[in-house]
Design an enzyme around this catalytic site. Structure first.
Site, PDB file in Angstrom:
ATOM      1  N   SER A  18       0.808  -1.221   0.000  1.00 32.05           N
ATOM      2  CA  SER A  18       0.000   0.000   0.000  1.00 32.05           C
ATOM      3  C   SER A  18       0.836   1.262   0.000  1.00 32.05           C
ATOM      4  O   SER A  18       0.377   2.311  -0.481  1.00 32.05           O
ATOM      5  CB  SER A  18      -0.937   0.012   1.214  1.00 32.05           C
ATOM      6  OG  SER A  18      -0.202  -0.087   2.419  1.00 32.05           O
ATOM      7  N   ASP A  56      -0.752   5.695  11.719  1.00 28.87           N
ATOM      8  CA  ASP A  56      -0.356   4.308  11.979  1.00 28.87           C
ATOM      9  C   ASP A  56       1.151   4.092  11.836  1.00 28.87           C
ATOM     10  O   ASP A  56       1.648   2.994  12.041  1.00 28.87           O
ATOM     11  CB  ASP A  56      -1.114   3.329  11.069  1.00 28.87           C
ATOM     12  CG  ASP A  56      -0.889   3.575   9.576  1.00 28.87           C
ATOM     13  OD1 ASP A  56       0.090   4.267   9.210  1.00 28.87           O
ATOM     14  OD2 ASP A  56      -1.688   3.058   8.775  1.00 28.87           O
ATOM     15  N   HIS A  72       1.711   4.075   6.731  1.00 27.24           N
ATOM     16  CA  HIS A  72       1.337   4.711   5.465  1.00 27.24           C
ATOM     17  C   HIS A  72       1.906   6.133   5.444  1.00 27.24           C
ATOM     18  O   HIS A  72       1.608   6.931   6.335  1.00 27.24           O
ATOM     19  CB  HIS A  72      -0.182   4.713   5.309  1.00 27.24           C
ATOM     20  CG  HIS A  72      -0.739   3.336   5.187  1.00 27.24           C
ATOM     21  ND1 HIS A  72      -1.210   2.622   6.275  1.00 27.24           N
ATOM     22  CD2 HIS A  72      -0.853   2.510   4.122  1.00 27.24           C
ATOM     23  CE1 HIS A  72      -1.613   1.424   5.881  1.00 27.24           C
ATOM     24  NE2 HIS A  72      -1.398   1.324   4.572  1.00 27.24           N
TER      25      HIS A  72
END
Length: 207
Positions: free
Chosen positions: A14, A184, A187
């Protein structure tokens, strides 16, 4: 390192994907898009084809499974492979599903296989996973470093280039917390994507 008309492919999870399916040319909203626009702005005499081969949630196991279709089939001249943070993260967020875990040993085998299958790629670069946490006693930070060390070992053994992306983020973490740009700490968001883009452009001898 890169040349006119090169196909430059970014393989990963991601942090690379960055919602690519919803964006122009599927470049995503992260570092791949920033690199694309930098090259367009400051190397207008050249043409490059950039491919975002990131898929959200991928571990090295998942990336290896799609290597032929999503990487080699694109016939890249240059590959940047940044994978591993989900291999680490699953140890922390899926305690009840140990089948999702990718051990250090499997991680090493997966990276070796990616490199083995990519012998015809002109420039192959491993890019370490990173965790935006300045506290080096943090359990996830320590595990990320262990996985990154395995990647470096594979790169050294294969004679491949290796980018220590954690080191690039550590410069930022000397002054600001990781959570200030990412809730988090995984990311990268806009600021983290800029850090990644600049470091990879440096690796291309363009930054």
């Amino acid at each position: 390192m890169i040349a006119n008309k090169d196909t430059i492919l970014f393989a990963g999870d991601s942090t690379t994907d960055a919602d690519k399916k919803a964006t122009f040319m599927e470049l995503g909203n992260g570092y791949v898009r920033l690199i694309f626009h930098f090259l367009r702005a400051f190397r207008p005499e050249n043409k490059y084809h950039l491919v975002n081969a990131g898929v959200s949630g991928n571990t090295s196991r998942d990336l290896l499974a799609r290597w032929e279709q999503d990487v080699l089939a694109k016939k890249p001249d240059v590959v940047f492979c940044m994978i591993g943070i989900n291999d680490v993260w699953r140890h922390f967020d899926t305690f009840e599903k140990e089948e999702y875990y990718v051990s250090l040993e499997e991680y090493e085998r997966n990276l070796e296989e990616m490199a083995e299958r990519s012998k015809e790629v002109r420039e192959f670069v491993f890019v370490s996973p990173f965790f935006m946490e300045g506290n080096r006693t943090d359990a996830m930070r320590q595990m990320t470093e262990r996985y990154a060390a395995v990647m470096k070992r594979v790169a050294d053994r294969r004679g491949l280039r290796f980018v220590d992306m954690q080191a690039a983020f550590d410069k930022f973490l000397q002054h600001r917390s990781g959570i200030s740009i990412s809730c988090d700490r995984v990311h990268p968001g806009d600021t983290g994507s800029m850090i990644i883009a600049r470091r990879l452009l440096e690796e291309m001898n363009i930054g």
